[in-house]
Every structure is written in C-alpha cells, then in structure tokens.
Motif scaffolding. Structure first.
Motif, PDB file in Angstrom:
ATOM      1  N   PRO A 188       0.812  -1.217   0.000  1.00 37.11           N
ATOM      2  CA  PRO A 188       0.000   0.000   0.000  1.00 37.11           C
ATOM      3  C   PRO A 188       0.846   1.268   0.000  1.00 37.11           C
ATOM      4  N   ARG A 189       1.876   1.323   0.885  1.00 35.11           N
ATOM      5  CA  ARG A 189       2.722   2.524   0.936  1.00 35.11           C
ATOM      6  C   ARG A 189       3.992   2.216   1.719  1.00 35.11           C
ATOM      7  N   LEU A 190       5.127   2.562   1.155  1.00 32.38           N
ATOM      8  CA  LEU A 190       6.400   2.303   1.819  1.00 32.38           C
ATOM      9  C   LEU A 190       6.720   3.332   2.899  1.00 32.38           C
ATOM     10  N   THR A 191       5.924   4.386   3.007  1.00 29.25           N
ATOM     11  CA  THR A 191       6.124   5.325   4.106  1.00 29.25           C
ATOM     12  C   THR A 191       5.659   4.726   5.429  1.00 29.25           C
ATOM     13  N   ASP A 192       4.885   3.647   5.365  1.00 23.21           N
ATOM     14  CA  ASP A 192       4.444   2.943   6.565  1.00 23.21           C
ATOM     15  C   ASP A 192       5.604   2.106   7.094  1.00 23.21           C
ATOM     16  N   TYR A 193       5.951   2.276   8.361  1.00 20.11           N
ATOM     17  CA  TYR A 193       7.106   1.570   8.940  1.00 20.11           C
ATOM     18  C   TYR A 193       6.979   0.060   8.788  1.00 20.11           C
ATOM     19  N   VAL A 194       5.793  -0.475   9.040  1.00 18.55           N
ATOM     20  CA  VAL A 194       5.592  -1.928   8.985  1.00 18.55           C
ATOM     21  C   VAL A 194       5.875  -2.449   7.580  1.00 18.55           C
TER      22      VAL A 194
END
Length: 337
Positions: free
Chosen positions: A72-78
């Motif tokens: 979904p998005r690489l800005t999400d730490y997980v």
C-alpha cells in the motif's frame, strides 16, 4: 570523461579465436566447452572488462532475476520493514526487487502489476490483498504468474503473515486480566484481513470470558493516526464509560491517544490503550504504549523464500508467524479489578 562502449561477445570471440556461441556457453557455464577454453575465454573477458547485459540475458533465458513487490505505501514503517526483509532474502537467492506503492487503490494496483510484468518480473510478493474482491490476484491467476501474499492474507492463497487472530486474542487477554469490561475497538478498514482478524480475535476472547463487545463499540477507520483519532472520538462520545481501547495498528492507536486526551482522559491512568505491530516509536511515547508485536522483517524474508519455492514449482501452504505482547505503561496503570 567519455564512457567506453560495452564489450561484446563478438570481440571476446575474435580475441580468443573461437565462435561467438562458444564464448556464450563458456561465460554461462554451459556444458560442451573444454575447461582450458573456458578458463582462457573468461580471462579474456576479464581483461577486456566484459559485463553481462541483464536485458539481453532476460530475453535469451526468459528469466529476469527480478521479483515484483506491491504494497500500500512504503512510508508505513511496517511495510518498509517487510520490504526490507523481502529484499534481503531475495538478494541472497540471486534476485533483485522492484517495488511499487498502490495506495490501496484498485486501479493503481493493476497498473503497477502491468508495468512490472513489462519489466519481466518472475513473480510477485503482494502486500495489499483485499477481502472485497481482488482483481489483481485474479489477473495473476489467469496469467499463471507466481505470487505469494505477505502482510495480508486471503484464504486458499499462498501467504506468509502474522497470526492476527491470535494477536487480537493476546490484546483481549491482557485487558481482561486487568479487569476491563467496557472496551472499544478502532477496527480499521473492512477490506483488510489484518484489521478484520485482529478485531475478531479480540472480540472472540472477550466473548469467551462472557463479556460480549457490541457492534456499537467496534468502529471502522482508516488505518492511520487520523483515522484512529476519528474512530476513538466517535467511540468515546458514544460510550464515555469506556476504560480501554484496542487499535488495529500502532498509528491508529496513537491517533486514539490524542482523542482520549481531548475527551479529558489520561492514558495509563484512567484509560488503557493497546496498539498492534510494536513499532520502535511505541517505547518512546510520553506514555510508552503496550502493543502486539508482529515479526515484520521475518515476514518479508519468509515471503521471498516462499515465492522462490513457488517459482521452483513447489506448492506453498499459508504460514502464520507468532505474535507476542509487549506490555508498557499505557495499560499497566489502568487495572479495574
């Protein structure tokens, strides 16, 4: 400074006094070329500074050595940690990775897939599977493209994820042990398996203790701090007697903490908050936050290894990784027993 033209197989063949096909077989490690000839050709190639052309090799062998990863998005730490683990394991297996953000947009997911297939990726790790009908997975199945799901799962598909039902139960067990009966759930989107399963495990554990959690105490949200804040605000407005909140990820939990503060509540004193994933930030919040730990890095590694097995023709069964609970101040000071 000028860049020199790449060395070709024809130049190596001319220097070695052999046919170009002999050079190709020697450098590829194929059979049919004597050891002494192979040694001589490779020495000439090194001397000339020959470097294989990956694009040409992909056309010749129909293998690109690349894996596609959609999240979904690489800005999400997980998701960044899952990708880090996948990329590390892929490298160890001789692959490179291409990664694309889908923003959970169905059309963008398909566009990412098409562009990666145009780059001849050999298979996919999919981190954004959807419960509401997944056109991307259907497209991969129709085309016979290998894939493995990570982060989120779908029944009947190869996957490596956390046992999120069990993780939800861990959160429920912890709050029950502290005496909480008036609880609320920041539940995330209904199309995301992680959110649905974490909520299910939590509610199931309360129900098994004879404490039902009514639907009015389960609030859907976006999976971010803003969504967590809005959902917790609605829950606390509707049920001001809530003594504990469980959020389906840590960012939603951080948003819920903000909403609790706006309602005059003090986390760790008169309201408990439990998050999920146990990101490093949790331990450094003003009130360190209790969270269910998800093995993110190992999920990525195991997902890449599973995809490698699928590419080799093996059948891969779903893998559930074990979550654990990290207990901190956001809950331990709010016992109601």
């Amino acid at each position: 400074m000028t860049v020199s033209e790449p060395v070709t197989l024809a130049e190596i063949a001319k220097r070695a006094g052999v046919h170009i096909s002999t050079v190709s077989r020697a450098l590829a490690g194929s059979s049919g070329v004597g050891r002494a000839t192979v040694t001589r050709i490779r020495a000439i190639a090194d001397e000339l500074g020959y470097r294989p052309d990956p694009a040409a090799a992909a056309l010749r062998t129909r293998r690109s050595g690349a894996l596609g990863i959609i999240v979904p998005r690489l800005t999400d730490y997980v998701l960044a940690r899952i990708y880090e683990g996948a990329d590390e394991a892929a490298h160890d297996l001789g692959f490179t990775t291409l990664v694309g953000n889908s923003n959970d947009d169905p059309g963008l997911r398909l566009d990412r897939m098409e562009k990666m297939l145009a780059r001849r990726v050999e298979g996919f790790l999919i981190g954004d599977a959807r419960l509401d009908g997944d056109d991307l997975i259907s497209a991969l199945q129709r085309r016979g493209v290998p894939y493995v799901l990570v982060n989120r799962r779908l029944r009947g598909h190869p996957s490596v994820t956390t046992d999120d039902v069990h993780g939800g139960r861990l959160a429920g067990e912890h709050l029950l042990a502290l005496g909480h009966r008036e609880v609320g759930v920041v539940a995330g989107p209904t199309y995301v398996s992680t959110c649905v399963e974490r909520t299910h495990g939590f509610v199931e554990r309360f129900l098994s203790a004879g404490v039902p959690v009514p639907d009015s105490r389960i609030e859907p949200s976006t999976p971010d701090a803003e969504g967590g804040h809005a959902a917790a605000d609605r829950l606390l407005t509707r049920h001001p007697g809530i003594t504990a909140l469980f959020a389906i990820n840590d960012f939603a939990a951080i948003g819920a903490i903000g909403a609790a503060r706006e309602h005059g509540r003090t986390v760790g004193q008169d309201i408990a908050v439990v998050g999920y994933n146990d990101i490093p930030l949790d331990a450094w919040l003003p009130v360190p936050m209790t969270s269910v730990r998800s093995p993110m890095l190992e999920m990525g590694r195991a997902g890449a290894r599973a995809l490698h097995r699928v590419l080799a023709g093996e059948t891969v069964e779903p893998v559930l990784l074990e979550p654990t609970l990290s207990v901190r101040d956001s809950t331990v000071g709010v016992a109601t027993v």
